[in-house]
Design a protein around this motif. Structure first.
Motif, PDB file in Angstrom:
ATOM      1  N   ASP A  84      56.753  79.348  10.633  1.00  0.00           N
ATOM      2  CA  ASP A  84      55.527  79.363  10.086  1.00  0.00           C
ATOM      3  C   ASP A  84      54.622  80.149  11.038  1.00  0.00           C
ATOM      4  OD1 ASP A  84      56.236  78.204   7.492  1.00  0.00           O
ATOM      5  OD2 ASP A  84      55.305  76.295   8.071  1.00  0.00           O
ATOM      6  N   ARG A  85      54.936  79.775  12.317  1.00  0.00           N
ATOM      7  CA  ARG A  85      54.040  80.364  13.329  1.00  0.00           C
ATOM      8  C   ARG A  85      54.060  82.036  13.407  1.00  0.00           C
ATOM      9  NH1 ARG A  85      55.580  81.478  18.444  1.00  0.00           N
ATOM     10  NH2 ARG A  85      57.277  79.998  18.402  1.00  0.00           N
ATOM     11  N   HIS A  86      55.198  82.376  13.146  1.00  0.00           N
ATOM     12  CA  HIS A  86      55.602  83.848  13.219  1.00  0.00           C
ATOM     13  C   HIS A  86      55.219  84.250  11.758  1.00  0.00           C
ATOM     14  CE1 HIS A  86      57.891  84.315  16.873  1.00  0.00           C
ATOM     15  NE2 HIS A  86      58.349  83.267  16.738  1.00  0.00           N
ATOM     16  N   LEU A  87      55.350  83.612  10.802  1.00  0.00           N
ATOM     17  CA  LEU A  87      54.613  84.204   9.367  1.00  0.00           C
ATOM     18  C   LEU A  87      53.088  84.268   9.466  1.00  0.00           C
ATOM     19  CD1 LEU A  87      56.579  82.314   6.546  1.00  0.00           C
ATOM     20  CD2 LEU A  87      56.691  84.683   7.309  1.00  0.00           C
ATOM     21  N   GLN A  88      52.604  83.519  10.273  1.00  0.00           N
ATOM     22  CA  GLN A  88      51.047  83.566  10.565  1.00  0.00           C
ATOM     23  C   GLN A  88      50.708  84.900  11.304  1.00  0.00           C
ATOM     24  OE1 GLN A  88      48.278  81.985   9.538  1.00  0.00           O
ATOM     25  NE2 GLN A  88      49.657  80.471   8.503  1.00  0.00           N
ATOM     26  N   ILE A  89      51.544  85.200  12.348  1.00  0.00           N
ATOM     27  CA  ILE A  89      51.547  86.430  13.102  1.00  0.00           C
ATOM     28  C   ILE A  89      51.532  87.496  12.305  1.00  0.00           C
ATOM     29  CG2 ILE A  89      52.550  87.973  14.997  1.00  0.00           C
ATOM     30  CD1 ILE A  89      53.094  84.980  16.548  1.00  0.00           C
ATOM     31  N   VAL A  90      52.664  87.420  11.144  1.00  0.00           N
ATOM     32  CA  VAL A  90      52.872  88.780  10.457  1.00  0.00           C
ATOM     33  C   VAL A  90      51.559  88.934   9.649  1.00  0.00           C
ATOM     34  CG1 VAL A  90      54.330  89.438   8.560  1.00  0.00           C
ATOM     35  CG2 VAL A  90      55.418  88.455  10.459  1.00  0.00           C
ATOM     36  N   SER A  91      50.972  87.742   9.123  1.00  0.00           N
ATOM     37  CA  SER A  91      50.028  87.866   8.140  1.00  0.00           C
ATOM     38  C   SER A  91      48.596  88.646   8.847  1.00  0.00           C
ATOM     39  CB  SER A  91      49.504  86.516   7.496  1.00  0.00           C
ATOM     40  OG  SER A  91      50.311  86.084   6.759  1.00  0.00           O
ATOM     41  N   GLY A  92      48.358  88.028  10.066  1.00  0.00           N
ATOM     42  CA  GLY A  92      47.426  88.735  10.946  1.00  0.00           C
ATOM     43  C   GLY A  92      47.504  90.142  11.232  1.00  0.00           C
ATOM     44  N   LEU A  93      48.838  90.641  11.615  1.00  0.00           N
ATOM     45  CA  LEU A  93      49.155  91.981  11.651  1.00  0.00           C
ATOM     46  C   LEU A  93      48.863  92.841  10.482  1.00  0.00           C
ATOM     47  CD1 LEU A  93      52.322  91.717  13.879  1.00  0.00           C
ATOM     48  CD2 LEU A  93      50.151  92.376  14.646  1.00  0.00           C
ATOM     49  N   LEU A  94      49.507  92.502   9.438  1.00  0.00           N
ATOM     50  CA  LEU A  94      49.283  92.923   7.944  1.00  0.00           C
ATOM     51  C   LEU A  94      47.769  93.150   7.618  1.00  0.00           C
ATOM     52  CD1 LEU A  94      52.509  91.529   6.480  1.00  0.00           C
ATOM     53  CD2 LEU A  94      52.283  93.904   7.301  1.00  0.00           C
ATOM     54  N   ALA A  95      46.922  92.040   7.786  1.00  0.00           N
ATOM     55  CA  ALA A  95      45.667  92.037   7.709  1.00  0.00           C
ATOM     56  C   ALA A  95      44.829  93.287   8.283  1.00  0.00           C
ATOM     57  CB  ALA A  95      45.117  90.900   7.706  1.00  0.00           C
ATOM     58  N   LYS A  96      45.261  93.691   9.317  1.00  0.00           N
ATOM     59  CA  LYS A  96      44.492  95.100   9.989  1.00  0.00           C
ATOM     60  C   LYS A  96      44.986  96.164   9.364  1.00  0.00           C
ATOM     61  CE  LYS A  96      44.519  92.057  14.172  1.00  0.00           C
ATOM     62  NZ  LYS A  96      45.136  91.883  15.385  1.00  0.00           N
ATOM     63  N   MET A  97      46.036  96.165   8.490  1.00  0.00           N
ATOM     64  CA  MET A  97      46.638  97.394   8.193  1.00  0.00           C
ATOM     65  C   MET A  97      46.016  98.002   6.860  1.00  0.00           C
ATOM     66  SD  MET A  97      50.687  96.983   8.999  1.00  0.00           S
ATOM     67  CE  MET A  97      51.017  98.501   8.229  1.00  0.00           C
ATOM     68  N   PRO A  98      45.839  99.154   6.564  1.00  0.00           N
ATOM     69  CA  PRO A  98      45.466  99.597   5.256  1.00  0.00           C
ATOM     70  C   PRO A  98      46.519  99.406   4.119  1.00  0.00           C
ATOM     71  CG  PRO A  98      45.174 101.383   6.601  1.00  0.00           C
ATOM     72  CD  PRO A  98      46.093 100.416   7.451  1.00  0.00           C
ATOM     73  N   PRO A  99      46.159  98.628   2.982  1.00  0.00           N
ATOM     74  CA  PRO A  99      46.985  98.107   1.981  1.00  0.00           C
ATOM     75  C   PRO A  99      48.150  99.130   1.812  1.00  0.00           C
ATOM     76  CG  PRO A  99      44.647  97.736   1.163  1.00  0.00           C
ATOM     77  CD  PRO A  99      44.690  98.728   2.541  1.00  0.00           C
ATOM     78  N   GLY A 105      59.710  99.775   9.826  1.00  0.00           N
ATOM     79  CA  GLY A 105      60.967  98.787   9.837  1.00  0.00           C
ATOM     80  C   GLY A 105      61.163  98.324   8.431  1.00  0.00           C
ATOM     81  N   SER A 106      60.225  98.412   7.595  1.00  0.00           N
ATOM     82  CA  SER A 106      60.277  97.679   6.205  1.00  0.00           C
ATOM     83  C   SER A 106      61.134  98.303   5.085  1.00  0.00           C
ATOM     84  CB  SER A 106      58.914  97.293   5.980  1.00  0.00           C
ATOM     85  OG  SER A 106      58.317  98.301   5.374  1.00  0.00           O
ATOM     86  N   GLU A 107      61.768  99.261   5.435  1.00  0.00           N
ATOM     87  CA  GLU A 107      62.487 100.163   4.421  1.00  0.00           C
ATOM     88  C   GLU A 107      61.375 100.327   3.408  1.00  0.00           C
ATOM     89  OE1 GLU A 107      65.826 100.582   4.506  1.00  0.00           O
ATOM     90  OE2 GLU A 107      66.042  99.636   6.523  1.00  0.00           O
ATOM     91  N   GLY A 108      60.283 100.919   3.690  1.00  0.00           N
ATOM     92  CA  GLY A 108      59.453 101.477   2.900  1.00  0.00           C
ATOM     93  C   GLY A 108      58.410 100.780   2.126  1.00  0.00           C
ATOM     94  N   MET A 109      58.280  99.297   2.573  1.00  0.00           N
ATOM     95  CA  MET A 109      57.107  98.498   1.870  1.00  0.00           C
ATOM     96  C   MET A 109      55.790  98.725   2.347  1.00  0.00           C
ATOM     97  SD  MET A 109      59.110  94.795   1.569  1.00  0.00           S
ATOM     98  CE  MET A 109      57.803  94.206   0.694  1.00  0.00           C
ATOM     99  N   SER A 110      54.858  98.565   1.400  1.00  0.00           N
ATOM    100  CA  SER A 110      53.534  98.890   1.972  1.00  0.00           C
ATOM    101  C   SER A 110      53.141  97.409   2.372  1.00  0.00           C
ATOM    102  CB  SER A 110      52.693  99.171   0.736  1.00  0.00           C
ATOM    103  OG  SER A 110      52.601  98.023  -0.111  1.00  0.00           O
ATOM    104  N   ALA A 111      51.992  97.495   3.332  1.00  0.00           N
ATOM    105  CA  ALA A 111      51.438  96.336   3.809  1.00  0.00           C
ATOM    106  C   ALA A 111      50.961  95.436   2.901  1.00  0.00           C
ATOM    107  CB  ALA A 111      50.117  96.566   4.674  1.00  0.00           C
ATOM    108  N   ARG A 112      50.539  95.686   1.693  1.00  0.00           N
ATOM    109  CA  ARG A 112      50.225  94.989   0.567  1.00  0.00           C
ATOM    110  C   ARG A 112      51.488  94.119  -0.201  1.00  0.00           C
ATOM    111  NH1 ARG A 112      48.492  98.526  -3.111  1.00  0.00           N
ATOM    112  NH2 ARG A 112      46.446  98.274  -2.391  1.00  0.00           N
ATOM    113  N   SER A 113      52.323  94.920  -0.163  1.00  0.00           N
ATOM    114  CA  SER A 113      53.852  94.212  -0.700  1.00  0.00           C
ATOM    115  C   SER A 113      54.323  93.049   0.245  1.00  0.00           C
ATOM    116  CB  SER A 113      54.991  95.135  -0.964  1.00  0.00           C
ATOM    117  OG  SER A 113      54.343  96.065  -2.041  1.00  0.00           O
TER     118      SER A 113
END
Length: 126
Positions: A84-99, A105-113
């Motif tokens: 959960d700690r790492h998922l929180q980090i991911v959420s924080g990083l993604l929130a800073k990105m345009p949707p 490294g995600s094989e083409g997934m958008s920040a929103r997805s």
């Protein structure tokens, strides 16, 4: 590039060999370490995968997919609070990105997805 091609073809041994070559050629690039980690996860080498992911996070703390992969490994190891700690980090990083931005490294997934995927994983963990 060759490592990715071999990995996509399912030739994980060849992919791993080319990852090693890429890491040896430029040890500070996080991408070859991340690809190596994904191959190690696919072959059940979870301990080695975690080591590779730690290197990625050391080299590029904002590499969201490395944190996401660490969260998956930690779930597999029955360590939900660490996951959960790492998922929180991911959420924080993604929130800073345009949707609509593609997550490295995600094989083409958008920040929103990716946010939706992380939210779903967090919901299942509760």
């Amino acid at each position: 590039m060759l490592a990715r091609i071999y990995a996509d073809l399912g030739s994980l041994g060849e992919a791993h060999r080319w990852c090693k070559n890429a890491v040896d050629a430029d040890v500070v690039r996080p991408e070859p370490h991340y690809l190596r980690a994904t191959i190690q996860m696919a072959t059940g080498e979870d301990g080695l995968a975690m080591e590779s992911l730690r290197r990625v996070v050391f080299l590029a703390p904002g590499f969201a997919m490395a944190h996401y992969s660490m969260a998956l490994l930690l779930r597999r190891q029955k360590r939900p609070s660490d996951s959960d700690r790492h998922l929180q980090i991911v959420s924080g990083l993604l929130a800073k990105m345009p949707p609509d931005e593609i997550v490295a490294g995600s094989e083409g997934m958008s920040a929103r997805s990716m946010i939706d995927l992380v939210d779903s994983l967090q919901q299942r963990g509760r």
